[in-house]
Write a protein that holds these residues in place. Structure first.
Motif, short mmCIF file in Angstrom:
data_model
loop_
_atom_site.label_atom_id
_atom_site.label_comp_id
_atom_site.label_asym_id
_atom_site.label_seq_id
_atom_site.Cartn_x
_atom_site.Cartn_y
_atom_site.Cartn_z
N LEU B 115 -7.63 -2.34 -3.43
CA LEU B 115 -6.10 -1.91 -3.42
C LEU B 115 -6.00 -1.51 -1.90
O LEU B 115 -6.55 -0.76 -1.15
N ASP B 116 -5.11 -2.07 -1.26
CA ASP B 116 -4.67 -2.11 0.19
C ASP B 116 -3.49 -1.20 0.57
O ASP B 116 -2.38 -1.73 0.57
N GLY B 117 -3.72 0.05 0.50
CA GLY B 117 -2.49 0.77 0.99
C GLY B 117 -1.53 1.18 -0.37
O GLY B 117 -0.18 1.29 -0.23
N ILE B 118 -2.16 1.43 -1.34
CA ILE B 118 -1.21 1.77 -2.75
C ILE B 118 -1.03 3.29 -2.48
O ILE B 118 -1.76 4.29 -2.42
N ASN B 119 0.37 3.71 -2.15
CA ASN B 119 0.71 5.16 -1.90
C ASN B 119 1.32 5.72 -3.08
O ASN B 119 1.56 6.94 -3.05
N ASN B 120 1.71 5.12 -4.15
CA ASN B 120 2.24 6.09 -5.26
C ASN B 120 1.15 6.12 -6.35
O ASN B 120 0.66 5.31 -7.01
N PRO B 121 1.27 7.42 -6.59
CA PRO B 121 -0.10 7.86 -7.65
C PRO B 121 0.26 7.20 -9.15
O PRO B 121 -0.93 6.74 -9.70
N GLN B 122 1.59 7.03 -9.53
CA GLN B 122 1.75 6.57 -10.72
C GLN B 122 1.21 4.99 -10.76
O GLN B 122 0.56 4.54 -12.01
N ASN B 123 1.55 4.40 -9.83
CA ASN B 123 0.99 2.93 -9.65
C ASN B 123 -0.40 2.92 -9.78
O ASN B 123 -0.99 2.27 -10.38
N LEU B 124 -1.37 3.86 -9.00
CA LEU B 124 -2.57 3.73 -8.92
C LEU B 124 -3.05 4.29 -10.28
O LEU B 124 -4.29 3.51 -10.96
N GLY B 125 -2.63 5.02 -10.90
CA GLY B 125 -3.07 5.28 -12.31
C GLY B 125 -3.09 4.24 -13.25
O GLY B 125 -3.77 3.98 -14.25
N THR B 211 5.48 -2.07 -0.42
CA THR B 211 6.65 -2.51 0.51
C THR B 211 6.03 -3.59 1.45
O THR B 211 6.85 -4.50 1.74
N GLU B 212 5.00 -3.21 2.08
CA GLU B 212 4.61 -4.17 3.18
C GLU B 212 3.68 -5.33 2.69
O GLU B 212 3.20 -6.00 3.58
N GLY B 213 3.15 -5.39 1.53
CA GLY B 213 2.13 -6.31 1.11
C GLY B 213 0.67 -6.00 1.63
O GLY B 213 0.51 -4.82 2.20
N VAL B 214 -0.14 -6.90 1.69
CA VAL B 214 -1.37 -6.92 1.80
C VAL B 214 -1.29 -6.73 3.41
O VAL B 214 -0.60 -7.45 4.35
N SER B 215 -2.44 -5.96 4.13
CA SER B 215 -2.47 -5.74 5.71
C SER B 215 -2.87 -6.95 6.28
O SER B 215 -3.60 -7.66 5.63
N ASP B 216 -2.45 -7.14 7.75
CA ASP B 216 -3.08 -8.38 8.49
C ASP B 216 -4.46 -8.36 8.63
O ASP B 216 -5.01 -9.61 8.42
N ALA B 217 -5.18 -7.40 8.83
CA ALA B 217 -6.64 -7.47 9.28
C ALA B 217 -7.22 -8.11 7.59
O ALA B 217 -8.06 -9.00 7.59
N VAL B 218 -6.77 -7.62 6.39
CA VAL B 218 -7.14 -8.36 5.30
C VAL B 218 -6.85 -9.82 4.95
O VAL B 218 -7.66 -10.54 4.70
#
Lengths: 250, 250
Positions: B115-125, B211-218
């Motif tokens: 998971l790359d930058g998942i900020n919403n705890p409900q989504n993570l759960g 909102t931003e998708g997978v980060s550039d480095a990944v």
């Protein structure tokens, strides 16, 4: 029964009206030119702030009729006095249709997602979003024992609420007799794996309530009952996740 | 570096400790005998109410050590003074492991969800719940730029938080070099359809930020980039729905 052309025309029109409420929702739908709007309803008691000013400006720009009401009669329109913030808005969506149209609307082969007792608006919004993004032909949404289309649903749908046909009915029993159509219930107890099911060309998938699953009446009328096999002793998936998996079945 | 057996043993132990907080969470994990608990932390300032009484009774019954702290030092333990309600609890999960164990833990063929930058705890759960229910071998969760394991995550996971290996790392860059392992990023812009991808036997699927998708480095380190084809102009799915679809890929 009145079946004059004008009456039927009017009925079709009013059948496709969804009344939403809340100030931010009003701004959102007014800003979106793709959303057709019938009328804007405002409470006379509204204090004029920036948002109300924006609502008024957008409505004027789009030439939308504004009706003013007492606080009480506005809450009879919004059906949610606690959250309407003095604003209700009638959206007209050609995609919001009575389930009696299913047989004539749809091609000879179709897939629908019917929701049986989904009570969580966030789940409903996510289901709409997934179905709209997929090849699913529409959603069947009963009024009884279900969360209603609301600002919370709209938010969770991420702008997709008016993109997919939503067929409403009072009760799912109304759609169980559509000719030559498989009723496929999802149940964690079913032995057949959804991934190996040969999906009939006309299929309605029924997803049940988050805690109780599909209701008995629907279960009895179903032609297939399938499950998504689960591991590690997990008993169920979030219904919006299940809907996503079903929507994107090949 | 101290690498005596006792030190390594201790490190392994503390690496697998997750500190949760909140009164209802404490009751929930204390009630569940399958959840191993290291220590219960209480603020001295707690007013004794029914819930605190239940927490104390459950801890006594299970013989769990209780430590009392000032309000300030308790909030240093919970790292969430606004929501800890004067209660923190150290859960020991053998499934909560450093990502440095991935190469040795896993069989010659595996699938992970990173998971790359998942900020919403409900989504993570919800993601944890779907992955735990599926054949996915584990989740990779970076500490940087991600929501943390918390009561909200636990609630949305519906009791599955400790059922699936969660490999933590500081940053996803730590897992990009695992030998003979495909890094498969999900992106709505990718041309290849995930459903026709021949999934390599060792695969890490990377899901990006809402909102931003997978980060550039990944993205640069990825060996495959695939999309879930979407219709009706819908641009993205909820990330938890995407995770559900990926978890249940055949």
């Amino acid at each position: 029964m009145n079946d004059s052309p004008e009456y039927l025309e009017k009925k079709r029109f009013f059948d496709s009206v969804i009344t939403l409420y809340g100030r931010n929702v009003a701004v959102e739908v007014l800003r979106d030119d793709a959303v057709q709007i019938h009328k804007l309803h405002l409470s006379k008691s509204n204090r004029i702030d920036e948002t109300i000013e924006e609502i008024l400006a957008l409505a004027e720009m789009r030439g939308i009729e504004i009706k003013y009401h007492t606080k009480e009669s506005l809450s009879r329109i919004s059906k949610n006095s606690a959250q309407d913030q003095g604003v209700a808005i009638d959206v007209v969506s050609q995609n919001y249709r009575s389930a009696s149209n299913i047989a004539t609307d749809l091609p000879s082969s179709f897939r629908l997602l019917a929701l049986d007792g989904i009570n969580n608006p966030q789940n409903l919004g996510m289901i709409v979003r997934s179905a709209a993004a997929s090849k699913i032909d529409g959603i069947v949404l009963p009024r009884r024992n279900s969360t209603k289309l609301s600002p919370l649903v709209m938010k969770a749908s991420a702008g997709t609420l008016f993109k997919i046909p939503i067929y409403y009915c009072e009760d799912l029993s109304e759609i169980l007799g559509i000719k030559d159509t498989a009723i496929i219930t999802l149940s964690s107890h079913a032995k057949d794996d959804i991934h190996t099911l040969k999906i009939p060309s006309r299929a309605i998938f029924v997803l049940g309530n988050e805690t109780e699953g599909v209701s008995d009446a629907v279960m009895r009328a179903s032609t297939h009952s399938v499950s998504i096999p689960m591991y590690r002793g997990v008993e169920s998936l979030n219904v919006a996740v299940t809907a996503g998996i079903v929507s994107f079945l090949p």
